[in-house]
Write an enzyme that holds these catalytic residues in place. Structure first.
Site, PDB file in Angstrom:
ATOM      1  CE  LYS A 115      30.154  33.817  39.105  1.00  9.34           C
ATOM      2  NZ  LYS A 115      29.403  34.228  37.912  1.00  9.34           N
ATOM      3  CB  SER A 169      32.103  36.039  35.665  1.00  9.60           C
ATOM      4  OG  SER A 169      30.777  35.678  35.966  1.00  9.60           O
ATOM      5  CB  SER A 222      28.829  34.695  33.745  1.00  5.93           C
ATOM      6  OG  SER A 222      29.508  35.891  33.480  1.00  5.93           O
TER       7      SER A 222
END
Lengths: 93, 481
Positions: free
Chosen positions: B79, B154, B178
């Site tokens: 990420k 996210s 997320s």
């Protein structure tokens, strides 16, 4: 919530907002606050009643500091403007 | 040789690498080819690293000299808010567009030692704020099951990368769901560990009392392997916990509780409700006992979360000032520099949450909002402690609905925030939570084969293993997704 309140918050948060966004934000923040308002129904309980996840401070002994300047170049490389071994900013006073 | 990525897991890939069925370089090439084909439409990756094959060759060396571990040569997505030294890490924000990490996060350092191959950095909502990756400065990530829909957020890029066979597994971060919500939307497995289990050193902070690094993979076993590689106390993150901070209390077969009243009022889609019933049935068939439990204040979780989180966001994001690193937009004065850099560097959702956080922390409203939310958080902790006296695992759907259409919720922040209704509590209370695929939502207006659905297992602090056991049993002989 009105535009002047949003302007005051933006001033505190040091953030530029367009006129259009101030108006939108006033509505949005009001809607979000209307939702989170339900928290007011919470009955007061004495502090620290929950022992589920006890919070405590984590302390450690002072360690040996790294050699002076060891990371200066790496860190300065990330700054948008530099002057020698300093981060360059506009005058404060 | 051609590598079949579809059915591959970390475990089977490792066996194949060990036997020499294919090399780490061949494996990584296969993933690079797949990404080349899929990423232009899915947008799971913001950047593919230029040294992937070099990393893979290093991994191959370790197989030759017998120093390979289970994760050596395994291609992973990272990420965009996790630092990898020398590589860009932007948290999908314009304000960090050109930021190159000056050090390794503890998790990336640990994974480097295992000899993994980092494929690239995955897309996300800016600073991990959002439930759809629509807040990314680099465009939305599309759901591999239906490109008109979001991948969730996210960590949408990480989940989509795994789902499109563009990585064998990936790291994400989870502040209010997320990791779990995008994993559920993309039909993969996702874990948010116990607060403090994984070091956040080198993770771009969002809500520091809530943030955890999590793992996303195709199977519970894969997620468990990755989790075990990144966990552990770290002197660089004083919030990390020791192995024995939370002794495991589950004895024998875990007892499962369902907060029935909460689910009834949770605004759940019909398909999600029906699917949840089949999940319960399936667990009962496997010998589990399920009882209804009472979490009397859980419906206040989301409200508490949307006070505490923006408060922490406004503090954490104060460091982006255009001086030390990141984007600078200059004006006449120093103050102008702050205003312009932050106003033009942050995206809309970040600006919204900074304003909201500034409001709930301001002196006139602090007691009414922030203190109340903190109080609620303590009450929730007590409620969960009481519930965990009688049961070991709490079961809920992961999300109230399957993946929604791109643009569907962007105009209404509250509707978007309601996406997190089932996931935020685990962050507020600090407990571990695991989502696994549980079937599909079918319908006339849905794509052929349907949209993935997920269920969430929450456990006591420190009981990730319990979650792996129950979820592993649930998925046995029945592969969903």
């Amino acid at each position: 919530m009105h535009t002047p309140e949003i302007e005051a918050l933006a001033e505190l948060a040091r953030i530029y907002l367009s006129e259009e966004e101030k108006a939108t934000l006033a509505k949005e923040v009001e809607a979000i606050l209307a939702y989170v308002e339900q928290i007011q129904k919470v009955k007061e309980v004495s502090r620290g009643e929950s022992d589920f996840s006890p919070l405590r401070n984590v302390m450690r002994e002072d360690g040996k500091p790294h050699e002076s300047g060891a990371y200066t170049e790496t860190l300065l490389e990330a700054s948008p403007k530099r002057h020698g071994n300093y981060v360059k900013v506009k005058k404060i006073l | 040789m051609a590598v079949n990525l579809k059915g591959l897991t970390i475990r089977t890939a490792h066996e194949a690498l060990k036997k020499g069925d294919f090399s780490a370089a061949e494996l990584s090439s296969a993933y690079l080819d797949r990404i080349e084909k899929k990423n232009s439409s899915i947008n799971a990756y913001i950047e593919i690293y230029d040294d992937v094959l070099k990393q893979a060759e290093e991994a191959d060396k370790r197989f030759r000299d017998n120093t390979a571990t289970t994760l050596t040569g395994i291609p992973l997505g990272l990420k965009d808010n996790i630092l990898l030294k020398g590589k860009r890490a932007s948290a999908a924000s314009k304000i960090l567009e050109n930021y190159s990490a000056s050090y390794d996060a503890t998790v990336t350092e640990k994974l480097k030692k295992e000899g993994v191959v980092f494929l690239g950095r995955t897309n996300m909502d800016e600073f991990a704020m959002g439930s759809s990756t629509e807040n990314s400065a680099y465009g939305v990530t599309r759901n591999p099951y239906d490109e008109a829909r979001v991948a969730g957020g996210s960590s949408g890029g990480s989940a989509a990368a795994v789902a499109m066979d563009g990585a064998l597994a990936a790291l994400g971060t989870d502040t209010g769901g997320s990791v779990r919500q995008p994993a559920s939307f993309c039909g993969v497995v996702g874990l948010k560990p116990t607060y403090g289990r994984v070091s956040r050193y080198g993770i771009i902070a969002m809500g520091s009392s809530l943030d955890q690094v999590g793992a996303i993979g195709k199977t519970v076993d894969d997620v468990s392997i990755l989790y075990n590689a990144i966990r552990g106390q770290d002197s660089f993150d004083s919030t990390t916990i020791a192995e024995n901070t939370y002794p495991v209390k589950t004895k024998g077969r875990a007892r499962i509780g369902v907060p029935r009243d909460f689910l009834k009022n949770g605004g759940i889609d019909k398909a999600v409700g029906e699917n949840f019933e089949t999940v319960e049935k399936s667990l009962i068939e496997r010998g589990y006992e399920i009882e209804d439990i009472d979490l009397p204040n859980i419906s206040y979780s989301l409200a508490a979360y949307y006070i505490i989180m923006p408060a922490e966001v406004s503090s954490n994001l104060a460091r982006y000032d255009g001086m030390k690193f990141g984007f600078l937009k200059e004006g006449e004065t120093l103050k102008d520099d702050y205003f312009l850099s932050r106003g033009f560097g942050f995206g809309r959702e970040s600006r919204r949450r900074i304003i909201l956080g500034t409001y709930v922390l301001s002196s006139g409203y602090y007691d009414a909002y922030y203190n109340k939310a903190g109080e609620m958080r303590r009450i929730l902790g007590s409620d969960f402690a009481r519930a965990f006296d009688g049961i070991d695992v709490i079961l809920t759907p992961t999300t109230p609905s399957p993946a929604f259409k791109i643009g569907e919720k962007t105009a209404d922040p509250v509707a978007m925030y309601l996406e997190d209704i089932f996931t935020v509590t685990a962050n507020l209370v600090g407990i571990p939570a695991l989502t696994v695929p549980s079937g599909s939502a079918l319908g006339n207006n849905l794509p052929e084969g349907g949209l993935p659905l997920g269920v969430q297992f929450m456990g006591r602090h420190g009981e990730e293993e319990t979650l792996f056991n129950v979820a592993g049993d649930f998925l046995k002989e029945k592969h969903y997704g």
